[in-house]
Design a protein around this motif. Structure first.
Motif, PDB file in Angstrom:
ATOM      1  N   VAL A 219       0.802  -1.229   0.000  1.00 30.38           N
ATOM      2  CA  VAL A 219       0.000   0.000   0.000  1.00 30.38           C
ATOM      3  C   VAL A 219       0.839   1.287   0.000  1.00 30.38           C
ATOM      4  O   VAL A 219       0.541   2.195  -0.786  1.00 30.38           O
ATOM      5  CB  VAL A 219      -1.027  -0.023   1.153  1.00 30.38           C
ATOM      6  N   PRO A 220       1.864   1.439   0.834  1.00 29.28           N
ATOM      7  CA  PRO A 220       2.625   2.694   0.780  1.00 29.28           C
ATOM      8  C   PRO A 220       3.195   2.982  -0.608  1.00 29.28           C
ATOM      9  O   PRO A 220       3.093   4.115  -1.106  1.00 29.28           O
ATOM     10  CB  PRO A 220       3.747   2.475   1.803  1.00 29.28           C
ATOM     11  N   GLN A 221       3.738   1.974  -1.253  1.00 27.04           N
ATOM     12  CA  GLN A 221       4.287   2.123  -2.603  1.00 27.04           C
ATOM     13  C   GLN A 221       3.186   2.506  -3.592  1.00 27.04           C
ATOM     14  O   GLN A 221       3.362   3.396  -4.429  1.00 27.04           O
ATOM     15  CB  GLN A 221       4.948   0.799  -3.005  1.00 27.04           C
ATOM     16  N   LEU A 222       2.039   1.867  -3.477  1.00 25.49           N
ATOM     17  CA  LEU A 222       0.925   2.131  -4.376  1.00 25.49           C
ATOM     18  C   LEU A 222       0.369   3.540  -4.191  1.00 25.49           C
ATOM     19  O   LEU A 222       0.192   4.284  -5.156  1.00 25.49           O
ATOM     20  CB  LEU A 222      -0.189   1.100  -4.154  1.00 25.49           C
ATOM     21  N   LEU A 223       0.112   3.935  -2.949  1.00 26.00           N
ATOM     22  CA  LEU A 223      -0.466   5.258  -2.707  1.00 26.00           C
ATOM     23  C   LEU A 223       0.478   6.381  -3.128  1.00 26.00           C
ATOM     24  O   LEU A 223       0.036   7.407  -3.644  1.00 26.00           O
ATOM     25  CB  LEU A 223      -0.871   5.405  -1.242  1.00 26.00           C
ATOM     26  N   GLU A 224       1.765   6.187  -2.923  1.00 26.65           N
ATOM     27  CA  GLU A 224       2.746   7.194  -3.359  1.00 26.65           C
ATOM     28  C   GLU A 224       2.687   7.365  -4.885  1.00 26.65           C
ATOM     29  O   GLU A 224       2.679   8.494  -5.394  1.00 26.65           O
ATOM     30  CB  GLU A 224       4.148   6.785  -2.930  1.00 26.65           C
ATOM     31  N   ALA A 225       2.630   6.262  -5.611  1.00 31.73           N
ATOM     32  CA  ALA A 225       2.563   6.331  -7.075  1.00 31.73           C
ATOM     33  C   ALA A 225       1.254   6.972  -7.538  1.00 31.73           C
ATOM     34  O   ALA A 225       1.247   7.772  -8.481  1.00 31.73           O
ATOM     35  CB  ALA A 225       2.713   4.933  -7.663  1.00 31.73           C
ATOM     36  N   LEU A 226       0.155   6.635  -6.870  1.00 31.95           N
ATOM     37  CA  LEU A 226      -1.141   7.206  -7.244  1.00 31.95           C
ATOM     38  C   LEU A 226      -1.188   8.703  -6.989  1.00 31.95           C
ATOM     39  O   LEU A 226      -1.765   9.463  -7.770  1.00 31.95           O
ATOM     40  CB  LEU A 226      -2.267   6.505  -6.495  1.00 31.95           C
ATOM     41  N   ARG A 227      -0.594   9.134  -5.888  1.00 31.07           N
ATOM     42  CA  ARG A 227      -0.557  10.570  -5.561  1.00 31.07           C
ATOM     43  C   ARG A 227       0.194  11.335  -6.652  1.00 31.07           C
ATOM     44  O   ARG A 227      -0.214  12.426  -7.053  1.00 31.07           O
ATOM     45  CB  ARG A 227       0.108  10.767  -4.199  1.00 31.07           C
TER      46      ARG A 227
ATOM     47  N   GLY B  38      -8.851  -4.339   5.217  1.00 37.39           N
ATOM     48  CA  GLY B  38      -7.641  -3.798   5.834  1.00 37.39           C
ATOM     49  C   GLY B  38      -7.855  -2.425   6.453  1.00 37.39           C
ATOM     50  O   GLY B  38      -7.592  -2.220   7.640  1.00 37.39           O
ATOM     51  N   PRO B  39      -8.335  -1.455   5.681  1.00 42.22           N
ATOM     52  CA  PRO B  39      -8.585  -0.134   6.235  1.00 42.22           C
ATOM     53  C   PRO B  39      -9.635  -0.121   7.350  1.00 42.22           C
ATOM     54  O   PRO B  39      -9.560   0.696   8.263  1.00 42.22           O
ATOM     55  CB  PRO B  39      -9.070   0.676   5.030  1.00 42.22           C
ATOM     56  N   THR B  40     -10.591  -1.025   7.297  1.00 46.07           N
ATOM     57  CA  THR B  40     -11.599  -1.102   8.352  1.00 46.07           C
ATOM     58  C   THR B  40     -10.970  -1.552   9.666  1.00 46.07           C
ATOM     59  O   THR B  40     -11.281  -1.016  10.726  1.00 46.07           O
ATOM     60  CB  THR B  40     -12.738  -2.067   7.948  1.00 46.07           C
ATOM     61  N   VAL B  41     -10.076  -2.514   9.590  1.00 48.52           N
ATOM     62  CA  VAL B  41      -9.422  -3.046  10.792  1.00 48.52           C
ATOM     63  C   VAL B  41      -8.446  -2.036  11.387  1.00 48.52           C
ATOM     64  O   VAL B  41      -8.383  -1.865  12.602  1.00 48.52           O
ATOM     65  CB  VAL B  41      -8.694  -4.375  10.471  1.00 48.52           C
ATOM     66  N   ASP B  42      -7.676  -1.348  10.552  1.00 51.61           N
ATOM     67  CA  ASP B  42      -6.652  -0.424  11.045  1.00 51.61           C
ATOM     68  C   ASP B  42      -6.598   0.832  10.174  1.00 51.61           C
ATOM     69  O   ASP B  42      -5.689   1.003   9.363  1.00 51.61           O
ATOM     70  CB  ASP B  42      -5.290  -1.117  11.073  1.00 51.61           C
ATOM     71  N   PRO B  43      -7.565   1.735  10.320  1.00 53.58           N
ATOM     72  CA  PRO B  43      -7.617   2.918   9.454  1.00 53.58           C
ATOM     73  C   PRO B  43      -6.384   3.816   9.563  1.00 53.58           C
ATOM     74  O   PRO B  43      -5.934   4.373   8.561  1.00 53.58           O
ATOM     75  CB  PRO B  43      -8.878   3.647   9.901  1.00 53.58           C
ATOM     76  N   ASP B  44      -5.822   3.956  10.757  1.00 52.45           N
ATOM     77  CA  ASP B  44      -4.656   4.837  10.922  1.00 52.45           C
ATOM     78  C   ASP B  44      -3.475   4.385  10.074  1.00 52.45           C
ATOM     79  O   ASP B  44      -2.691   5.207   9.594  1.00 52.45           O
ATOM     80  CB  ASP B  44      -4.237   4.913  12.390  1.00 52.45           C
ATOM     81  N   GLN B  45      -3.344   3.092   9.897  1.00 52.67           N
ATOM     82  CA  GLN B  45      -2.245   2.559   9.102  1.00 52.67           C
ATOM     83  C   GLN B  45      -2.306   3.107   7.673  1.00 52.67           C
ATOM     84  O   GLN B  45      -1.277   3.436   7.083  1.00 52.67           O
ATOM     85  CB  GLN B  45      -2.339   1.031   9.101  1.00 52.67           C
ATOM     86  N   TYR B  46      -3.487   3.242   7.128  1.00 52.81           N
ATOM     87  CA  TYR B  46      -3.652   3.732   5.765  1.00 52.81           C
ATOM     88  C   TYR B  46      -3.566   5.254   5.701  1.00 52.81           C
ATOM     89  O   TYR B  46      -3.025   5.811   4.753  1.00 52.81           O
ATOM     90  CB  TYR B  46      -4.986   3.229   5.192  1.00 52.81           C
ATOM     91  N   LEU B  47      -4.086   5.928   6.710  1.00 55.03           N
ATOM     92  CA  LEU B  47      -4.010   7.385   6.756  1.00 55.03           C
ATOM     93  C   LEU B  47      -2.564   7.850   6.866  1.00 55.03           C
ATOM     94  O   LEU B  47      -2.182   8.872   6.302  1.00 55.03           O
ATOM     95  CB  LEU B  47      -4.853   7.921   7.905  1.00 55.03           C
ATOM     96  N   CYS B  48      -1.757   7.097   7.590  1.00 53.38           N
ATOM     97  CA  CYS B  48      -0.342   7.471   7.809  1.00 53.38           C
ATOM     98  C   CYS B  48       0.508   7.333   6.565  1.00 53.38           C
ATOM     99  O   CYS B  48       1.607   7.893   6.514  1.00 53.38           O
ATOM    100  CB  CYS B  48       0.260   6.636   8.940  1.00 53.38           C
ATOM    101  N   VAL B  49       0.055   6.582   5.569  1.00 52.77           N
ATOM    102  CA  VAL B  49       0.862   6.383   4.354  1.00 52.77           C
ATOM    103  C   VAL B  49       0.272   7.072   3.134  1.00 52.77           C
ATOM    104  O   VAL B  49       0.652   6.784   2.008  1.00 52.77           O
ATOM    105  CB  VAL B  49       1.132   4.893   4.058  1.00 52.77           C
ATOM    106  N   GLY B  50      -0.672   7.994   3.342  1.00 50.96           N
ATOM    107  CA  GLY B  50      -1.111   8.812   2.226  1.00 50.96           C
ATOM    108  C   GLY B  50      -2.582   8.833   1.891  1.00 50.96           C
ATOM    109  O   GLY B  50      -3.000   9.619   1.052  1.00 50.96           O
ATOM    110  N   ALA B  51      -3.392   7.984   2.517  1.00 49.49           N
ATOM    111  CA  ALA B  51      -4.829   8.045   2.242  1.00 49.49           C
ATOM    112  C   ALA B  51      -5.407   9.335   2.790  1.00 49.49           C
ATOM    113  O   ALA B  51      -5.029   9.765   3.883  1.00 49.49           O
ATOM    114  CB  ALA B  51      -5.550   6.839   2.853  1.00 49.49           C
TER     115      ALA B  51
END
Length: 143
Positions: free
Chosen positions: A103-111, A125-138
């Motif tokens: 996900v971090p690699q993907l979100l960086e490329a999408l941005r 994944g995001p439902t279980v741990d939303p902060d994990q996704y917010l911290c890497v660019g969501a």
């Protein structure tokens, strides 16, 4: 009306995303799908110390995502080219916990491909741990 580019990793069925696409189409919005890698399993000789394990016909199997490693440059290029061509207002990513390492690699490329698009993550994944996704660019996590 909005243009939404939906992306899934290792989930060609993407039932939740397909339902969302149908719903937004009823309200005049346009969507496009990007499926990255197919979900498959590989057989291993020993049970790994961590991760997901499945047993099938007496064999120990793990998700291939564990063996395939980071997204390849060509995979990212093809996806980002499609994103740029579609020029979305929103990019919706649906992910499972087991694909998080990508996900971090993907979100960086999408941005980089669509800097003004809203990056929305949803799925298990995001439902279980939303902060994990917010911290890497969501920008937003939908539970």
């Amino acid at each position: 009306m909005a243009k939404v580019f939906f992306i899934t990793l290792h989930d060609p069925h993407a039932l939740g995303v397909r339902q969302l696409a149908s719903y937004i189409a009823l309200h005049g919005h346009t969507s496009f799908f990007g499926f990255v890698r197919n979900f498959r399993q590989i057989t291993v000789d020993t049970i790994p110390d961590e991760g997901y394990v499945m047993c099938k016909r007496g064999n120990i199997r793990i998700p291939a995502v564990d063996a395939e490693g980071p997204l390849k440059d060509e995979e990212l290029r093809l996806l980002c080219d499609a994103v740029k061509k579609f020029s979305p207002d929103i990019i919706g990513f649906s992910g499972r916990t087991l694909v998080y390492p990508l996900v971090p690699q993907l979100l960086e490329a999408l941005r980089k491909a669509a800097p003004s698009a809203l990056l929305v993550c949803g799925g298990m994944g995001p439902t279980v741990d939303p902060d994990q996704y917010l911290c890497v660019g969501a920008d937003v996590v939908v539970k």
